[in-house]
Design a protein around this motif. Structure first.
Motif, PDB file in Angstrom:
ATOM      1  N   MET A 195      12.542 -22.074 -29.361  1.00 33.75           N
ATOM      2  CA  MET A 195      13.308 -22.034 -28.112  1.00 33.75           C
ATOM      3  C   MET A 195      12.486 -21.388 -27.003  1.00 33.75           C
ATOM      4  O   MET A 195      12.434 -21.889 -25.873  1.00 33.75           O
ATOM      5  CB  MET A 195      14.596 -21.234 -28.317  1.00 33.75           C
ATOM      6  CG  MET A 195      15.668 -21.938 -29.115  1.00 33.75           C
ATOM      7  SD  MET A 195      17.095 -20.838 -29.306  1.00 33.75           S
ATOM      8  CE  MET A 195      18.218 -21.915 -30.190  1.00 33.75           C
ATOM      9  N   GLU A 196      11.846 -20.276 -27.328  1.00 38.95           N
ATOM     10  CA  GLU A 196      11.033 -19.583 -26.329  1.00 38.95           C
ATOM     11  C   GLU A 196       9.915 -20.487 -25.822  1.00 38.95           C
ATOM     12  O   GLU A 196       9.691 -20.595 -24.603  1.00 38.95           O
ATOM     13  CB  GLU A 196      10.442 -18.309 -26.944  1.00 38.95           C
ATOM     14  CG  GLU A 196      11.465 -17.241 -27.248  1.00 38.95           C
ATOM     15  CD  GLU A 196      10.870 -16.063 -28.007  1.00 38.95           C
ATOM     16  OE1 GLU A 196      11.546 -15.018 -28.102  1.00 38.95           O
ATOM     17  OE2 GLU A 196       9.725 -16.192 -28.500  1.00 38.95           O
ATOM     18  N   GLU A 197       9.226 -21.154 -26.748  1.00 39.89           N
ATOM     19  CA  GLU A 197       8.114 -22.021 -26.348  1.00 39.89           C
ATOM     20  C   GLU A 197       8.604 -23.226 -25.554  1.00 39.89           C
ATOM     21  O   GLU A 197       7.932 -23.662 -24.608  1.00 39.89           O
ATOM     22  CB  GLU A 197       7.326 -22.460 -27.583  1.00 39.89           C
ATOM     23  CG  GLU A 197       6.589 -21.311 -28.248  1.00 39.89           C
ATOM     24  CD  GLU A 197       5.565 -21.769 -29.268  1.00 39.89           C
ATOM     25  OE1 GLU A 197       5.343 -23.005 -29.390  1.00 39.89           O
ATOM     26  OE2 GLU A 197       4.971 -20.905 -29.933  1.00 39.89           O
ATOM     27  N   PHE A 198       9.755 -23.764 -25.932  1.00 38.49           N
ATOM     28  CA  PHE A 198      10.330 -24.876 -25.174  1.00 38.49           C
ATOM     29  C   PHE A 198      10.489 -24.487 -23.708  1.00 38.49           C
ATOM     30  O   PHE A 198      10.167 -25.277 -22.806  1.00 38.49           O
ATOM     31  CB  PHE A 198      11.687 -25.258 -25.769  1.00 38.49           C
ATOM     32  CG  PHE A 198      12.376 -26.391 -25.047  1.00 38.49           C
ATOM     33  CD1 PHE A 198      12.205 -27.700 -25.477  1.00 38.49           C
ATOM     34  CD2 PHE A 198      13.197 -26.150 -23.948  1.00 38.49           C
ATOM     35  CE1 PHE A 198      12.838 -28.746 -24.814  1.00 38.49           C
ATOM     36  CE2 PHE A 198      13.822 -27.194 -23.283  1.00 38.49           C
ATOM     37  CZ  PHE A 198      13.643 -28.495 -23.720  1.00 38.49           C
ATOM     38  N   LEU A 257       8.431 -25.071 -18.671  1.00 38.64           N
ATOM     39  CA  LEU A 257       8.559 -24.700 -17.262  1.00 38.64           C
ATOM     40  C   LEU A 257       7.223 -24.619 -16.543  1.00 38.64           C
ATOM     41  O   LEU A 257       7.185 -24.510 -15.321  1.00 38.64           O
ATOM     42  CB  LEU A 257       9.309 -23.364 -17.134  1.00 38.64           C
ATOM     43  CG  LEU A 257      10.825 -23.438 -17.339  1.00 38.64           C
ATOM     44  CD1 LEU A 257      11.429 -22.046 -17.411  1.00 38.64           C
ATOM     45  CD2 LEU A 257      11.487 -24.249 -16.222  1.00 38.64           C
ATOM     46  N   ARG A 258       6.118 -24.678 -17.286  1.00 38.49           N
ATOM     47  CA  ARG A 258       4.817 -24.770 -16.621  1.00 38.49           C
ATOM     48  C   ARG A 258       4.697 -26.087 -15.850  1.00 38.49           C
ATOM     49  O   ARG A 258       3.947 -26.176 -14.880  1.00 38.49           O
ATOM     50  CB  ARG A 258       3.682 -24.693 -17.649  1.00 38.49           C
ATOM     51  CG  ARG A 258       3.488 -23.333 -18.293  1.00 38.49           C
ATOM     52  CD  ARG A 258       2.200 -23.307 -19.100  1.00 38.49           C
ATOM     53  NE  ARG A 258       1.048 -23.540 -18.231  1.00 38.49           N
ATOM     54  CZ  ARG A 258       0.378 -22.593 -17.580  1.00 38.49           C
ATOM     55  NH1 ARG A 258       0.745 -21.333 -17.702  1.00 38.49           N
ATOM     56  NH2 ARG A 258      -0.654 -22.904 -16.816  1.00 38.49           N
ATOM     57  N   GLU A 274      10.697 -13.706 -18.986  1.00 37.46           N
ATOM     58  CA  GLU A 274      12.147 -13.553 -19.078  1.00 37.46           C
ATOM     59  C   GLU A 274      12.776 -14.429 -20.171  1.00 37.46           C
ATOM     60  O   GLU A 274      13.918 -14.227 -20.557  1.00 37.46           O
ATOM     61  CB  GLU A 274      12.791 -13.888 -17.730  1.00 37.46           C
ATOM     62  CG  GLU A 274      12.424 -12.914 -16.615  1.00 37.46           C
ATOM     63  CD  GLU A 274      12.899 -11.502 -16.934  1.00 37.46           C
ATOM     64  OE1 GLU A 274      14.117 -11.283 -17.014  1.00 37.46           O
ATOM     65  OE2 GLU A 274      12.032 -10.621 -17.123  1.00 37.46           O
ATOM     66  N   PHE A 275      12.029 -15.409 -20.672  1.00 32.33           N
ATOM     67  CA  PHE A 275      12.574 -16.304 -21.697  1.00 32.33           C
ATOM     68  C   PHE A 275      12.177 -15.887 -23.109  1.00 32.33           C
ATOM     69  O   PHE A 275      12.447 -16.611 -24.075  1.00 32.33           O
ATOM     70  CB  PHE A 275      12.135 -17.740 -21.415  1.00 32.33           C
ATOM     71  CG  PHE A 275      12.834 -18.322 -20.219  1.00 32.33           C
ATOM     72  CD1 PHE A 275      14.122 -18.813 -20.328  1.00 32.33           C
ATOM     73  CD2 PHE A 275      12.217 -18.320 -18.980  1.00 32.33           C
ATOM     74  CE1 PHE A 275      14.786 -19.324 -19.220  1.00 32.33           C
ATOM     75  CE2 PHE A 275      12.874 -18.827 -17.878  1.00 32.33           C
ATOM     76  CZ  PHE A 275      14.153 -19.327 -17.987  1.00 32.33           C
ATOM     77  N   LEU A 276      11.569 -14.714 -23.238  1.00 34.46           N
ATOM     78  CA  LEU A 276      11.302 -14.172 -24.572  1.00 34.46           C
ATOM     79  C   LEU A 276      12.569 -13.470 -25.049  1.00 34.46           C
ATOM     80  O   LEU A 276      13.037 -12.516 -24.431  1.00 34.46           O
ATOM     81  CB  LEU A 276      10.137 -13.181 -24.516  1.00 34.46           C
ATOM     82  CG  LEU A 276       8.797 -13.776 -24.076  1.00 34.46           C
ATOM     83  CD1 LEU A 276       7.734 -12.697 -23.967  1.00 34.46           C
ATOM     84  CD2 LEU A 276       8.350 -14.865 -25.039  1.00 34.46           C
ATOM     85  N   LEU A 277      13.162 -13.945 -26.127  1.00 35.64           N
ATOM     86  CA  LEU A 277      14.455 -13.452 -26.595  1.00 35.64           C
ATOM     87  C   LEU A 277      14.314 -12.075 -27.259  1.00 35.64           C
ATOM     88  O   LEU A 277      13.341 -11.813 -27.941  1.00 35.64           O
ATOM     89  CB  LEU A 277      15.067 -14.457 -27.577  1.00 35.64           C
ATOM     90  CG  LEU A 277      15.437 -15.807 -26.974  1.00 35.64           C
ATOM     91  CD1 LEU A 277      15.757 -16.817 -28.060  1.00 35.64           C
ATOM     92  CD2 LEU A 277      16.632 -15.658 -26.033  1.00 35.64           C
TER      93      LEU A 277
END
Length: 390
Positions: free
Chosen positions: A320-323, A328-329, A387-390
């Protein structure tokens, strides 16, 4: 058959550049020949080849063009013997000007290589000397012309801004000189001062001053770096190269398919020293120790290879984090529907509060199930991705 990308690592160069922390170094011809044989053995020993169809190949390094062209041909021949290839795979080789002549470039085209990536970095010879590059801008132009004559119609040029002593004006001149050649693709990066490099010893204190908002002595100021950043997008877009990823610009139809695969979660396998792979939710990484690599892939040593390859099963949280932070790059962003289809839960349920806050801060745009960075979000992308690192 599942689509597969292949990366080939050639960890050799003529000499180490002052800013470079890549896994690469000069080596004797005999050492490079031993590596070639081990690389071929690794390719041939890869299991379950019949499950995949190769859609792209990327020779990176190091300096892949340092090798005799027939060695490169041997690697491609081994890949074609071992894997099924798609109808028209993108095959890229990185090339440093000064290491490839017209004959070598023509050989690349005869092998089916259809994309070339030149590591220019700057059109200013003073800046090239500072970086420790082995070529001049004039040498680059000659090699570029030879690539066109050899039939390459898909050429990338790597450029680097925020160099010591560089000004917005000298950066603009580099962009003008390169755009005059009409490449199909430009990768434009800002210099990062990496530890354990000569540049770190010389400039890390200056880099720290800039990070604190103080005036650096050698590096461009924060305002100058921002001006270079804005000039890049302005000048390249006017020349018909659209920004499709944070650091990458291309004419329509020439975005790098191989790199897009990384950012969108496609399976890939890396062959060579330190190369990484992502296969069926498992990440692998080869040893960075040359002697261990050569011993593992000697004749009949395929079983021992597992002892020099790290293995990490990715959790759903990892994926999920990598997605999010890889997807988003890309300027097109990510799709909420794709997230839900891949992970069985909505993006809102996992990242709702983060998405709301970043949208309020003007860093993300949420529209019709699509989430992408704003212009301000691109410039603060490191903060956004974290911010997307859970």
């Amino acid at each position: 058959m599942r689509e597969l990308e292949i990366y080939i690592h050639i960890p050799f160069c003529v000499k180490k550049c002052a800013y470079c922390d890549f896994l690469s170094a000069p080596a004797s011809e005999e050492a490079q020949r031993q590596y070639l044989q081990a690389l071929l053995q690794e390719i041939r020993s890869f299991p379950r080849k019949e499950e995949y169809e190769v859609v792209s190949v990327f020779f990176g390094g190091g300096t892949p063009s340092i090798w005799p062209s027939d060695w490169t041909g041997m690697v491609l021949a081994a890949l074609r013997e071992s894997f099924s290839f798609g109808k028209d795979p993108e095959i890229t080789i990185e090339c440093n000007p000064g290491t490839a002549d017209a004959k070598k470039l023509a050989a690349y085209r005869s092998f089916g290589i259809n994309r070339i990536s030149f590591g220019l970095q700057s059109a200013d010879n003073r800046e090239l000397r500072l970086l420790g590059r082995i070529h001049s801008f004039e040498t680059f132009c000659e090699t570029y012309k030879s690539a066109r004559q050899a039939g390459f119609s898909n050429i990338n040029v790597d450029l680097m801004s925020a160099l010591p002593g560089q000004t917005p004006e000298s950066w603009q001149e580099t962009l003008k000189q390169v755009l005059a050649l009409r490449p199909e693709h430009i990768s434009a990066y800002s210099l990062i001062i990496e530890e354990q490099t000569p540049f770190y010893e010389a400039y890390h204190e200056d880099d720290e001053r800039r990070a604190k908002g103080e005036r650096p002595q050698y590096l461009p100021s924060e305002d100058e770096e921002r001006a270079m950043y804005e000039d890049t997008e302005r000048m390249l877009s006017r020349a018909g190269l659209y920004r499709y990823e944070i650091s990458n610009y291309a004419k329509p139809g020439f975005a790098c398919f191989h790199n897009i695969g990384y950012w969108t979660g496609m399976e890939y396998v890396g062959f060579g020293l330190g190369a990484s792979s992502l296969l069926a939710h498992i990440r692998y990484k080869n040893t960075e120790n040359m002697q261990c690599y050569l011993q593992a892939y000697g004749a009949g040593a395929a079983k021992a290879a597992e002892q020099v390859r790290e293995r990490e099963a990715l959790s759903m949280q990892d994926e999920m984090e990598e997605f999010m932070f890889l997807g988003l790059r890309m300027m097109q962003g990510v799709q909420e529907q794709e997230f839900a289809g891949r992970f069985g839960q909505s993006m809102e349920a996992v990242y709702g509060s983060v998405l709301e806050r970043l949208s309020k801060e003007g860093l993300l745009i949420r529209q019709d199930g699509n989430i992408r960075l704003t212009k301000r979000g691109v410039s603060l992308s490191n903060y956004v991705m974290a911010e997307f690192l859970l």
